[in-house]
Design an enzyme around this catalytic site. Structure first.
Site, PDB file in Angstrom:
ATOM      1  N   TYR A 154      -3.925  -5.027   2.621  1.00  0.00           N
ATOM      2  CA  TYR A 154      -5.031  -4.887   3.587  1.00  0.00           C
ATOM      3  C   TYR A 154      -5.810  -3.583   3.343  1.00  0.00           C
ATOM      4  O   TYR A 154      -7.027  -3.620   3.150  1.00  0.00           O
ATOM      5  CB  TYR A 154      -4.495  -4.934   5.019  1.00  0.00           C
ATOM      6  CG  TYR A 154      -5.044  -6.085   5.849  1.00  0.00           C
ATOM      7  CD1 TYR A 154      -6.346  -6.541   5.668  1.00  0.00           C
ATOM      8  CD2 TYR A 154      -4.274  -6.707   6.825  1.00  0.00           C
ATOM      9  CE1 TYR A 154      -6.854  -7.589   6.421  1.00  0.00           C
ATOM     10  CE2 TYR A 154      -4.770  -7.752   7.588  1.00  0.00           C
ATOM     11  CZ  TYR A 154      -6.057  -8.186   7.390  1.00  0.00           C
ATOM     12  OH  TYR A 154      -6.547  -9.215   8.136  1.00  0.00           O
ATOM     13  N   GLU A 161     -13.724  -3.182  -0.257  1.00  0.00           N
ATOM     14  CA  GLU A 161     -14.936  -3.689   0.414  1.00  0.00           C
ATOM     15  C   GLU A 161     -15.854  -2.528   0.815  1.00  0.00           C
ATOM     16  O   GLU A 161     -17.059  -2.554   0.559  1.00  0.00           O
ATOM     17  CB  GLU A 161     -14.539  -4.507   1.649  1.00  0.00           C
ATOM     18  CG  GLU A 161     -13.830  -5.803   1.271  1.00  0.00           C
ATOM     19  CD  GLU A 161     -13.279  -6.566   2.474  1.00  0.00           C
ATOM     20  OE1 GLU A 161     -13.798  -6.396   3.591  1.00  0.00           O
ATOM     21  OE2 GLU A 161     -12.324  -7.350   2.285  1.00  0.00           O
TER      22      GLU A 161
HETATM   23  C1  LIG Z   1     -21.692 -10.376   9.412  1.00  0.00           C
HETATM   24  C2  LIG Z   1     -20.986  -9.129   9.070  1.00  0.00           C
HETATM   25  C3  LIG Z   1     -19.532  -9.187   9.348  1.00  0.00           C
HETATM   26  C4  LIG Z   1     -18.908  -7.874   9.110  1.00  0.00           C
HETATM   27  C5  LIG Z   1     -17.573  -7.812   9.741  1.00  0.00           C
HETATM   28  C6  LIG Z   1     -16.922  -6.515   9.532  1.00  0.00           C
HETATM   29  C7  LIG Z   1     -15.484  -6.625   9.920  1.00  0.00           C
HETATM   30  C8  LIG Z   1     -14.680  -5.535   9.455  1.00  0.00           C
HETATM   31  C9  LIG Z   1     -13.184  -5.621   9.625  1.00  0.00           C
HETATM   32  C10 LIG Z   1     -12.519  -6.718   8.842  1.00  0.00           C
HETATM   33  C11 LIG Z   1     -11.747  -6.233   7.704  1.00  0.00           C
HETATM   34  C12 LIG Z   1     -11.169  -7.407   6.936  1.00  0.00           C
HETATM   35  C13 LIG Z   1     -10.905  -7.023   5.557  1.00  0.00           C
HETATM   36  C14 LIG Z   1     -10.301  -8.114   4.730  1.00  0.00           C
HETATM   37  O1  LIG Z   1     -11.301  -8.928   4.198  1.00  0.00           O
HETATM   38  C15 LIG Z   1      -9.506  -7.478   3.645  1.00  0.00           C
HETATM   39  C16 LIG Z   1      -8.395  -8.350   3.185  1.00  0.00           C
HETATM   40  O2  LIG Z   1      -8.171  -9.453   3.569  1.00  0.00           O
HETATM   41  S1  LIG Z   1      -7.420  -7.615   2.035  1.00  0.00           S
HETATM   42  C17 LIG Z   1      -6.056  -8.727   1.819  1.00  0.00           C
HETATM   43  C18 LIG Z   1      -4.987  -8.606   2.899  1.00  0.00           C
HETATM   44  N1  LIG Z   1      -5.271  -9.462   3.991  1.00  0.00           N
HETATM   45  C19 LIG Z   1      -4.331 -10.107   4.723  1.00  0.00           C
HETATM   46  O3  LIG Z   1      -3.146 -10.002   4.503  1.00  0.00           O
HETATM   47  C20 LIG Z   1      -4.803 -10.981   5.833  1.00  0.00           C
HETATM   48  C21 LIG Z   1      -4.648 -12.381   5.461  1.00  0.00           C
HETATM   49  N2  LIG Z   1      -5.131 -13.215   6.517  1.00  0.00           N
HETATM   50  C22 LIG Z   1      -4.345 -13.809   7.397  1.00  0.00           C
HETATM   51  O4  LIG Z   1      -3.149 -13.685   7.337  1.00  0.00           O
HETATM   52  C23 LIG Z   1      -4.983 -14.659   8.442  1.00  0.00           C
HETATM   53  O5  LIG Z   1      -6.292 -14.880   8.059  1.00  0.00           O
HETATM   54  C24 LIG Z   1      -4.947 -14.052   9.833  1.00  0.00           C
HETATM   55  C25 LIG Z   1      -5.736 -14.961  10.764  1.00  0.00           C
HETATM   56  C26 LIG Z   1      -5.551 -12.656   9.791  1.00  0.00           C
HETATM   57  C27 LIG Z   1      -3.548 -13.900  10.365  1.00  0.00           C
HETATM   58  O6  LIG Z   1      -2.894 -15.046  10.541  1.00  0.00           O
HETATM   59  P1  LIG Z   1      -1.663 -15.183  11.573  1.00  0.00           P
HETATM   60  O7  LIG Z   1      -0.410 -14.677  10.930  1.00  0.00           O
HETATM   61  O8  LIG Z   1      -2.021 -14.684  12.902  1.00  0.00           O
HETATM   62  O9  LIG Z   1      -1.587 -16.647  11.767  1.00  0.00           O
HETATM   63  P2  LIG Z   1      -1.435 -17.807  10.747  1.00  0.00           P
HETATM   64  O10 LIG Z   1      -2.739 -18.503  10.757  1.00  0.00           O
HETATM   65  O11 LIG Z   1      -0.952 -17.384   9.414  1.00  0.00           O
HETATM   66  O12 LIG Z   1      -0.255 -18.631  11.372  1.00  0.00           O
HETATM   67  C28 LIG Z   1      -0.177 -19.081  12.750  1.00  0.00           C
HETATM   68  C29 LIG Z   1       0.581 -20.381  12.760  1.00  0.00           C
HETATM   69  O13 LIG Z   1      -0.264 -21.412  12.268  1.00  0.00           O
HETATM   70  C30 LIG Z   1       0.267 -21.971  11.099  1.00  0.00           C
HETATM   71  N3  LIG Z   1      -0.839 -22.193  10.192  1.00  0.00           N
HETATM   72  C31 LIG Z   1      -1.979 -21.491  10.180  1.00  0.00           C
HETATM   73  N4  LIG Z   1      -2.807 -21.935   9.204  1.00  0.00           N
HETATM   74  C32 LIG Z   1      -2.145 -22.945   8.639  1.00  0.00           C
HETATM   75  C33 LIG Z   1      -2.467 -23.810   7.588  1.00  0.00           C
HETATM   76  N5  LIG Z   1      -3.638 -23.718   6.940  1.00  0.00           N
HETATM   77  N6  LIG Z   1      -1.563 -24.728   7.243  1.00  0.00           N
HETATM   78  C34 LIG Z   1      -0.392 -24.842   7.884  1.00  0.00           C
HETATM   79  N7  LIG Z   1      -0.014 -24.052   8.910  1.00  0.00           N
HETATM   80  C35 LIG Z   1      -0.891 -23.122   9.268  1.00  0.00           C
HETATM   81  C36 LIG Z   1       1.229 -20.955  10.581  1.00  0.00           C
HETATM   82  O14 LIG Z   1       2.235 -21.501   9.797  1.00  0.00           O
HETATM   83  C37 LIG Z   1       1.786 -20.389  11.847  1.00  0.00           C
HETATM   84  O15 LIG Z   1       2.707 -21.289  12.406  1.00  0.00           O
HETATM   85  P3  LIG Z   1       4.012 -20.774  13.130  1.00  0.00           P
HETATM   86  O16 LIG Z   1       3.551 -19.840  14.213  1.00  0.00           O
HETATM   87  O17 LIG Z   1       4.620 -22.015  13.644  1.00  0.00           O
HETATM   88  O18 LIG Z   1       4.799 -20.099  12.075  1.00  0.00           O
END
Ligand SMILES: CCCCCCCCCCCCC[C@@H](O)CC(=O)SCCNC(=O)CCNC(=O)[C@H](O)C(C)(C)COP(=O)(O)OP(=O)(O)OC[C@H]1O[C@@H](n2cnc3c(N)ncnc32)[C@H](O)[C@@H]1OP(=O)(O)O
Length: 232
Positions: A154, A161
């Site tokens: 992250y 970015e």
């Molecule tokens: C217009 C201008 C906009 C400007 C905006 C400026 C914003 C600035 C701040 C933002 C900064 C962001 C920077 C970013 O881009 C940098 C990076 O990403 S660097 C790389 C590191 N990043 C990460 O590690 C984050 C990865 N992302 C995530 O993990 C997810 O997107 C997140 C929503 C952030 C987190 O997910 P979370 O752990 O909360 O939930 P899950 O969705 O993983 O899980 C919940 C339960 O649902 C099940 N699930 C979800 N999706 C699926 C799927 N596709 N298939 C099957 N099951 C799914 C999952 O298994 C979980 O179930 P359970 O609870 O039963 O285990």
């Protein structure tokens, strides 16, 4: 190590599950293709210059496709927060289309490689986690990686970015791109340069929200802590 059960989303009828498994493997496979393309490019050319150009089509397609994740949250197919997913996905769409695609002179910056690597490793791990969870055979390493890699990836991704937007500023100021100047018949003005400054500043309140969200998820999934989240 294998065979750990992860609760399935409530919608998971057999049919939905089969489609879900197929989609997760598909998404993971696509990010894997991108990772291989990046490694091959670097091994062949020995430089990061030209890397973005060589993978841009694939990246734009995959990352734009991620908009579906917001829709999945909105319609309740996955139980993830719409707000967290919305911020996560929109910031990347913004980076892909309004920064790297639109501002060619910054495409060879080292910072672009930083966020490309962080996104790719993250997405391969995340979609492996979803795939194996849906298959009901989740290797502990994948679960561990999903909830540990982000600690480093992250900040690396965010640094990549922010440095890329920073590198774009002089070009945006010089060209006045995407800006609307007065006078015009709608009497509105917009300065993309200041918009970028505000976007960079918005990382200060928004990024910690995402990072602490992941830390809470980590405590919940890896250490079994019960965490009551204020909803978003
Ligand atoms: C217009 C201008 C906009 C400007 C905006 C400026 C914003 C600035 C701040 C933002 C900064 C962001 C920077 C970013 O881009 C940098 C990076 O990403 S660097 C790389 C590191 N990043 C990460 O590690 C984050 C990865 N992302 C995530 O993990 C997810 O997107 C997140 C929503 C952030 C987190 O997910 P979370 O752990 O909360 O939930 P899950 O969705 O993983 O899980 C919940 C339960 O649902 C099940 N699930 C979800 N999706 C699926 C799927 N596709 N298939 C099957 N099951 C799914 C999952 O298994 C979980 O179930 P359970 O609870 O039963 O285990």
């Amino acid at each position: 190590m294998f065979g750990e059960k992860i609760p399935l989303p409530a919608c998971a009828s057999t049919n939905c599950l089969t489609k879900g498994q197929a989609r997760q493997s598909h998404v993971k496979f696509r990010w894997l293709v991108l990772a291989i393309a990046m490694v091959r490019f670097y091994m062949e050319k020995g430089t990061h210059r030209g890397l973005y150009k060589s993978i841009q089509k694939t990246l734009k397609f995959f990352q734009t496709f991620a908009l579906l994740e917001i829709i999945h949250c909105l319609i309740g197919i996955v139980p993830t927060s719409v707000l967290v997913t919305g911020v996560q996905v929109s910031s990347r769409i913004f980076m892909v289309w309004l920064i790297t695609h639109s501002i060619k002179p910054i495409q060879n910056e080292e910072s672009v490689v930083l966020f490309l690597v962080a996104w790719t490793v993250t997405e391969i791990t995340r979609y492996s986690f979803y795939t194996f969870s849906l298959l009901d055979h989740l290797p502990y390493f994948i679960k561990w990686a999903r909830y540990n890699f982000f600690i480093i990836l992250y900040p690396v991704g965010v640094a990549g970015e922010l440095l890329t937007i920073y590198a774009a500023l002089p070009y945006v100021k010089k060209t006045g791109m995407f800006s609307i100047r007065l006078p015009n018949k709608y009497n509105v003005s917009f300065d993309y340069y200041y918009f970028l400054l505000i976007t960079m500043a918005s990382y200060i309140p928004l990024f910690p929200q995402l990072y602490f969200h992941m830390l809470r998820q980590r405590r919940k999934v890896l250490h079994g802590e019960v965490i009551v989240e204020k909803d978003d």
